[in-house]
Design an enzyme around this catalytic site. Structure first.
Site, PDB file in Angstrom:
ATOM      1  N   GLN A   6       2.751   1.895  -2.487  1.00 36.81           N
ATOM      2  CA  GLN A   6       2.523   0.471  -2.712  1.00 36.81           C
ATOM      3  C   GLN A   6       3.665  -0.349  -2.125  1.00 36.81           C
ATOM      4  O   GLN A   6       4.838   0.004  -2.259  1.00 36.81           O
ATOM      5  CB  GLN A   6       2.379   0.202  -4.212  1.00 36.81           C
ATOM      6  CG  GLN A   6       1.724  -1.116  -4.532  1.00 36.81           C
ATOM      7  CD  GLN A   6       1.170  -1.143  -5.951  1.00 36.81           C
ATOM      8  OE1 GLN A   6       0.980  -0.108  -6.581  1.00 36.81           O
ATOM      9  NE2 GLN A   6       0.903  -2.327  -6.465  1.00 36.81           N
TER      10      GLN A   6
ATOM     11  N   SER B 106       5.725   7.557  -4.505  1.00 36.14           N
ATOM     12  CA  SER B 106       4.898   7.046  -5.591  1.00 36.14           C
ATOM     13  C   SER B 106       3.417   7.269  -5.283  1.00 36.14           C
ATOM     14  O   SER B 106       2.961   8.410  -5.217  1.00 36.14           O
ATOM     15  CB  SER B 106       5.213   5.564  -5.840  1.00 36.14           C
ATOM     16  OG  SER B 106       4.570   5.087  -6.990  1.00 36.14           O
ATOM     17  N   LEU B 107       2.647   6.215  -5.042  1.00 31.19           N
ATOM     18  CA  LEU B 107       1.240   6.363  -4.704  1.00 31.19           C
ATOM     19  C   LEU B 107       1.038   7.298  -3.515  1.00 31.19           C
ATOM     20  O   LEU B 107       0.061   8.057  -3.453  1.00 31.19           O
ATOM     21  CB  LEU B 107       0.642   4.993  -4.385  1.00 31.19           C
ATOM     22  CG  LEU B 107      -0.769   4.976  -3.789  1.00 31.19           C
ATOM     23  CD1 LEU B 107      -1.792   5.438  -4.814  1.00 31.19           C
ATOM     24  CD2 LEU B 107      -1.105   3.598  -3.247  1.00 31.19           C
TER      25      LEU B 107
ATOM     26  N   ARG C 188      -5.683   5.113 -11.589  1.00 34.20           N
ATOM     27  CA  ARG C 188      -4.245   4.850 -11.681  1.00 34.20           C
ATOM     28  C   ARG C 188      -3.964   3.373 -11.457  1.00 34.20           C
ATOM     29  O   ARG C 188      -3.200   2.745 -12.198  1.00 34.20           O
ATOM     30  CB  ARG C 188      -3.521   5.700 -10.643  1.00 34.20           C
ATOM     31  CG  ARG C 188      -1.991   5.595 -10.630  1.00 34.20           C
ATOM     32  CD  ARG C 188      -1.471   6.476  -9.495  1.00 34.20           C
ATOM     33  NE  ARG C 188      -0.021   6.609  -9.496  1.00 34.20           N
ATOM     34  CZ  ARG C 188       0.806   5.854  -8.811  1.00 34.20           C
ATOM     35  NH1 ARG C 188       0.331   4.836  -8.096  1.00 34.20           N
ATOM     36  NH2 ARG C 188       2.118   6.085  -8.823  1.00 34.20           N
TER      37      ARG C 188
ATOM     38  N   HIS D 257       7.030   3.001 -13.236  1.00 33.80           N
ATOM     39  CA  HIS D 257       7.969   4.127 -13.289  1.00 33.80           C
ATOM     40  C   HIS D 257       9.049   3.905 -14.356  1.00 33.80           C
ATOM     41  O   HIS D 257      10.238   4.148 -14.113  1.00 33.80           O
ATOM     42  CB  HIS D 257       8.605   4.362 -11.918  1.00 33.80           C
ATOM     43  CG  HIS D 257       7.596   4.646 -10.843  1.00 33.80           C
ATOM     44  ND1 HIS D 257       6.850   5.806 -10.830  1.00 33.80           N
ATOM     45  CD2 HIS D 257       7.191   3.921  -9.771  1.00 33.80           C
ATOM     46  CE1 HIS D 257       6.037   5.782  -9.784  1.00 33.80           C
ATOM     47  NE2 HIS D 257       6.207   4.647  -9.136  1.00 33.80           N
TER      48      HIS D 257
ATOM     49  N   GLN E 209       4.731  10.834 -13.537  1.00 33.33           N
ATOM     50  CA  GLN E 209       5.207   9.977 -12.461  1.00 33.33           C
ATOM     51  C   GLN E 209       5.169   8.502 -12.843  1.00 33.33           C
ATOM     52  O   GLN E 209       5.965   7.699 -12.375  1.00 33.33           O
ATOM     53  CB  GLN E 209       4.371  10.224 -11.198  1.00 33.33           C
ATOM     54  CG  GLN E 209       4.957   9.622  -9.934  1.00 33.33           C
ATOM     55  CD  GLN E 209       3.882   9.295  -8.916  1.00 33.33           C
ATOM     56  OE1 GLN E 209       2.962   8.551  -9.205  1.00 33.33           O
ATOM     57  NE2 GLN E 209       4.017   9.848  -7.722  1.00 33.33           N
TER      58      GLN E 209
END
Length: 278
Positions: free
Chosen positions: A6, A84-85, A109, A188, A236
């Site tokens: 992202q 991340s993503l 998500r 996060h 995560q």
């Protein structure tokens, strides 16, 4: 191979690959319930900046670029790593799940993360963790989490709006450079725990294969093991992205790796900073 997450979204993304994968684009649009190609290329009403739209869009565009590279290149990647993503694209590329499963996962998500809207994030430059905590403690500020360790000279913090504002104020007063991130929630961090619980439950409906190629986990900075994939994907959401440790785990002074990024250039710049130790 590195996969951006992202923040890499932009109007016009995917325009060069959508025409070559009409079946997958149509399938993704049907699953999501909106015209994915129009979202990415036209960005109606600024929807592309909203987390619940951003995440599926990035996943699909990254996936199509990955498929394109696989068709062009004879030599596959030796390891996959996503920020991340982007870790979902890394797992897709390694055969842990198929395109449909990955899209369903990132759609859920994004939905859950978008619902956690009370907070924000900021980048903190040239400040070791110890110094960060020292400054915050001196001002009596509690409730800040480290959400990302991007390079030796950049970490990311997350907190609720009043705590983040207070933290940034005292850090700037101490001469520390900070920059708010354009996100809608404290990703996060501990504040994503409700989303983690719901996502963990959602993940029980899926089965994950062993990676055909190593995929480094953002949570552990170690390769995914099949029995841990679901747990790590849930964790995560509430743990920092250990990008520096992830990259360092791949470095070999005797045989420096080559990195190829899909989805942007930001991760490549981070890798350069990490490998130079700055």
């Amino acid at each position: 191979m590195l996969f951006a997450g992202q923040g890499s979204q932009h109007k016009g993304m995917g325009a060069e690959v959508f025409p070559r994968y009409p079946g997958l684009v149509s399938f993704a649009s049907d699953l999501l319930g909106y015209d994915l190609a129009a979202l990415c290329t036209e960005n109606p009403d600024g929807l592309l900046s909203r987390t619940e739209y951003t995440q599926p869009a990035i996943f699909v565009v990254n996936a199509l670029h990955s498929f394109e590279r696989a068709h062009r290149e004879d030599r596959p990647a030796d390891c996959y790593l996503g920020h991340s993503l982007g870790e979902y694209n890394a797992l897709l590329a390694a055969g842990v799940f198929d395109f449909e499963t990955g899209l369903r996962l990132v759609a859920k998500r994004g939905e859950l993360m978008a619902a956690a809207s009370d907070g924000g994030m900021a980048a903190v430059m040239d400040t070791p963790e110890e110094r960060l905590w020292e400054v915050l403690a001196a001002h009596g500020i509690d409730g800040v989490d480290i959400a990302g360790l991007n390079t030796p000279s950049q970490l990311v913090i997350a907190a609720t709006p009043p705590v983040l504002a207070a933290a940034l104020g005292c850090l700037e007063e101490a001469g520390i450079r900070v920059a708010r991130l354009r996100v809608s929630a404290p990703f996060h961090s501990r504040y994503m725990e409700p989303a983690r619980v719901r996502f963990e439950e959602f993940l029980t409906g899926f089965t994950f294969a062993a990676p055909a190629t190593p995929v480094v986990s953002n949570v552990t900075a170690r390769p995914h093991r099949p029995e841990e994939t679901a747990r790590l994907l849930a964790e995560q959401l509430v743990t920092p992205v250990r990008w520096t440790d992830c990259v360092r785990s791949l470095l070999d002074p005797g045989d420096p790796p080559e990195f190829t990024e899909i989805g942007g250039t930001a991760l490549t710049r981070m890798v350069h900073a990490i490998t130079k130790g700055v």
